[in-house]
Scaffold this active site. Sequence first.
Site, PDB file in Angstrom:
ATOM      1  N   VAL A   1      39.684  22.498  35.100  1.00 16.68           N
ATOM      2  CA  VAL A   1      40.932  23.256  35.285  1.00 16.68           C
ATOM      3  C   VAL A   1      40.689  24.533  36.090  1.00 16.68           C
ATOM      4  CG1 VAL A   1      42.761  24.503  34.065  1.00 16.68           C
ATOM      5  CG2 VAL A   1      41.979  22.281  33.221  1.00 16.68           C
ATOM      6  N   GLY A   2      39.613  25.265  35.744  1.00 16.57           N
ATOM      7  CA  GLY A   2      39.338  26.520  36.446  1.00 16.57           C
ATOM      8  C   GLY A   2      39.121  26.295  37.933  1.00 16.57           C
TER       9      GLY A   2
ATOM     10  N   CYS B   1      31.357  42.997  27.577  1.00 16.09           N
ATOM     11  CA  CYS B   1      30.679  43.081  28.866  1.00 16.09           C
ATOM     12  C   CYS B   1      30.207  44.497  29.162  1.00 16.09           C
ATOM     13  CB  CYS B   1      31.611  42.593  29.943  1.00 16.09           C
ATOM     14  SG  CYS B   1      33.234  43.303  29.752  1.00 16.09           S
TER      15      CYS B   1
ATOM     16  N   GLU C   1      35.832  40.161  36.949  1.00 13.24           N
ATOM     17  CA  GLU C   1      35.276  41.070  35.930  1.00 13.24           C
ATOM     18  C   GLU C   1      34.121  40.312  35.298  1.00 13.24           C
ATOM     19  OE1 GLU C   1      36.211  44.086  35.362  1.00 13.24           O
ATOM     20  OE2 GLU C   1      38.185  44.195  36.308  1.00 13.24           O
TER      21      GLU C   1
ATOM     22  N   GLY D   1      36.198  25.019  32.573  1.00 10.66           N
ATOM     23  CA  GLY D   1      36.066  25.722  33.844  1.00 10.66           C
ATOM     24  C   GLY D   1      35.906  24.787  35.031  1.00 10.66           C
ATOM     25  N   PRO D   2      34.937  23.853  34.950  1.00 16.34           N
ATOM     26  CA  PRO D   2      34.703  22.994  36.124  1.00 16.34           C
ATOM     27  C   PRO D   2      35.913  22.128  36.487  1.00 16.34           C
ATOM     28  CG  PRO D   2      32.820  22.942  34.640  1.00 16.34           C
ATOM     29  CD  PRO D   2      33.889  23.718  33.934  1.00 16.34           C
TER      30      PRO D   2
ATOM     31  N   GLY E   1      41.674  23.949  29.105  1.00 15.55           N
ATOM     32  CA  GLY E   1      40.706  23.002  29.658  1.00 15.55           C
ATOM     33  C   GLY E   1      39.420  23.700  30.053  1.00 15.55           C
TER      34      GLY E   1
HETATM   35  P1  NAD Z   1      32.060  31.878  31.153  1.00 15.55           P
HETATM   36  O1  NAD Z   1      31.782  32.291  32.530  1.00 15.55           O
HETATM   37  O2  NAD Z   1      31.325  30.746  30.595  1.00 15.55           O
HETATM   38  O3  NAD Z   1      33.600  31.509  31.006  1.00 15.55           O
HETATM   39  C1  NAD Z   1      34.622  32.418  31.364  1.00 15.55           C
HETATM   40  C2  NAD Z   1      35.817  31.618  31.812  1.00 15.55           C
HETATM   41  O4  NAD Z   1      35.494  31.024  33.063  1.00 15.55           O
HETATM   42  C3  NAD Z   1      36.192  30.479  30.869  1.00 15.55           C
HETATM   43  O5  NAD Z   1      37.594  30.349  30.806  1.00 15.55           O
HETATM   44  C4  NAD Z   1      35.555  29.279  31.545  1.00 15.55           C
HETATM   45  O6  NAD Z   1      36.190  28.063  31.232  1.00 15.55           O
HETATM   46  C5  NAD Z   1      35.753  29.635  33.011  1.00 15.55           C
HETATM   47  N1  NAD Z   1      34.850  28.951  33.922  1.00 15.55           N
HETATM   48  C6  NAD Z   1      33.577  28.547  33.691  1.00 15.55           C
HETATM   49  N2  NAD Z   1      33.077  27.912  34.772  1.00 15.55           N
HETATM   50  C7  NAD Z   1      34.077  27.906  35.716  1.00 15.55           C
HETATM   51  C8  NAD Z   1      34.185  27.385  37.040  1.00 15.55           C
HETATM   52  N3  NAD Z   1      33.191  26.728  37.623  1.00 15.55           N
HETATM   53  N4  NAD Z   1      35.340  27.573  37.693  1.00 15.55           N
HETATM   54  C9  NAD Z   1      36.373  28.238  37.127  1.00 15.55           C
HETATM   55  N5  NAD Z   1      36.333  28.731  35.877  1.00 15.55           N
HETATM   56  C10 NAD Z   1      35.195  28.575  35.173  1.00 15.55           C
HETATM   57  O7  NAD Z   1      31.890  33.199  30.301  1.00 15.55           O
HETATM   58  P2  NAD Z   1      32.071  33.370  28.738  1.00 15.55           P
HETATM   59  O8  NAD Z   1      30.799  32.854  28.127  1.00 15.55           O
HETATM   60  O9  NAD Z   1      33.370  32.817  28.262  1.00 15.55           O
HETATM   61  O10 NAD Z   1      32.184  34.959  28.616  1.00 15.55           O
HETATM   62  C11 NAD Z   1      31.068  35.771  28.564  1.00 15.55           C
HETATM   63  C12 NAD Z   1      30.830  36.445  29.891  1.00 15.55           C
HETATM   64  O11 NAD Z   1      32.001  37.135  30.308  1.00 15.55           O
HETATM   65  C13 NAD Z   1      29.762  37.501  29.835  1.00 15.55           C
HETATM   66  O12 NAD Z   1      28.913  37.384  30.941  1.00 15.55           O
HETATM   67  C14 NAD Z   1      30.524  38.810  29.911  1.00 15.55           C
HETATM   68  O13 NAD Z   1      29.835  39.888  30.420  1.00 15.55           O
HETATM   69  C15 NAD Z   1      31.683  38.452  30.725  1.00 15.55           C
HETATM   70  N6  NAD Z   1      32.792  39.354  30.448  1.00 15.55           N
HETATM   71  C16 NAD Z   1      33.144  40.284  31.384  1.00 15.55           C
HETATM   72  C17 NAD Z   1      34.166  41.163  31.134  1.00 15.55           C
HETATM   73  C18 NAD Z   1      34.576  42.198  32.128  1.00 15.55           C
HETATM   74  O14 NAD Z   1      35.686  42.695  32.019  1.00 15.55           O
HETATM   75  N7  NAD Z   1      33.764  42.539  33.104  1.00 15.55           N
HETATM   76  C19 NAD Z   1      34.858  41.100  29.938  1.00 15.55           C
HETATM   77  C20 NAD Z   1      34.475  40.150  29.009  1.00 15.55           C
HETATM   78  C21 NAD Z   1      33.445  39.267  29.287  1.00 15.55           C
END
Ligand code: NAD
Length: 485
Positions: A217-218, A290, A256, A214-215, A212
Amino acid sequence: MTPDRLDQLLADPQIRRSAYINGEWISVDGAMLSIIDPASETMIGEIAAGSASDVDRAVAAARAAFPAFSALPVEQRAAFLDRIRTLILERAEIFAQAISREMGAAISYARSAQVPLAVEHVRVARDLLADYPFLTKKGTTAIVREPIGVCALITPWNWPLYQITAKVAPALAAGCTIVLKPSELSPLSALLFAEVLHDAGLPAGVFNLVNGTGPEVGEAMATHPGVDMISITGSNRAGVLVAQAAAPTVKRVTQELGGKSPNVLLPDADFARVVPLGVMTAFRNVGQSCSAPTRMLVPRAHLDEIERIAAATARAIVVGDPREEKTILGPLANRAQYERVQMMIEVGIGEGAKLLCGGQGRPAGLTRGFYARPTIFSEVTTSMRIAQEEIFGPVLCILPYDSVDEAVEIANDTLYGLGGHVQGADIEQARAVALRIRSGQVHLNHPAWDPQAPFGGYKRSGNGREYGEHGLGEFLETKAILGFG
Ligand code: NAD
């Protein structure tokens, strides 16, 4: 499961049985989310989004499973991890195909990196259980390390299986039970992963999957009072929202998040070796890592030479259909990412950075798909947005410096602190520079990847560490029993 499971998944264009709760696949009735193949921009399937009520059911299952699972002897938890590892390896090809379809990784890269590195997290977690000190003594006080409880895990699309195993494997090793929400943009490998855990015979409720957004399920996971810890890998935006949502229930939060990692080339570095390696490391996974070293810091006296080598390396990269064996870089994973990369290339040009190669648009000959041109800017300064903001695409910035002190200053001059690299012939000097870089990892002279090395961020790159012993420790509580004897 048979090798054509991916075809079966995709032949069912509407995956409604998208949640795995208490050992069973559950039909959910939320909106259908499109799964887009980034190479063709076409929809290859749809998956039903779960809701807060699915999270409730998954958390209840995980809570019910926790007492028995956390009390299992560690040998039994190690045996589960062993079976999980074996099953992923047996199904490695189908995982590679799924990852390539859902986020565009070149098939050769999915086979050689996305899948095998993911398996390493499972192996490491299993190996740690051989002698992990769950109980130690200080005098007559016993210090016990116990599983924290129900863990909610949120993962991104860039390394879909790898990010899942980096969290699930240590959580299981610790004795925790789990609710996983993978990225809604890359759900296929997560479905296959849930099948692996089912086939490994994990007791019902130990591992639960809710697909699902983020807004919905997350956020439900982050706010849930039945969740003891939430771990997210993703953007800073989502990481902050998760921490805010989690605060009222005082659960543990690990994050992360993003990065803008420096690669410091010291004046005595072997440029013919380290410049091509630096370019390829920055562009690995189409720059969607990342910790990608996207800022190459170079001695100004060698700028011309370094620019020549870097541009030649980038021009030789084969960008194309991820299904072709010869492809090194496939497309970016999704339209939003493509548009962001195009926008940031425009920003770099507008800021007056020197465009060495690449630029806006698709590579020649590609008219469809989210393909970007490997792009290098030189004469970038720290005040530019392209030097400060994570681009998450094949865009490298070269920043010249005049002294090693200035190089260190530039290296540390971002809000991030995730990765870092230092290249130099004099290892003493390289070590000294590494010690001055404010980030969770620093790589000296391109060493081999180490799945035991703790991984995580300083500053806005996050909180907590993953991988190896430190990663396992995040899933444990500490209890002191005084007078233990
Ligand atoms: P994103 O933040 O859009 O989504 C990541 C996850 O968070 C998804 O499962 C998404 O559904 C969920 N999410 C989004 N909004 C949420 C909310 N309000 N509440 C709870 N969950 C929510 O990121 P992305 O576009 O999927 O991934 C790219 C980003 O991830 C980049 O900024 C990258 O640097 C970072 N990243 C970090 C690492 C690390 O280990 N530091 C590794 C990989 C990616």
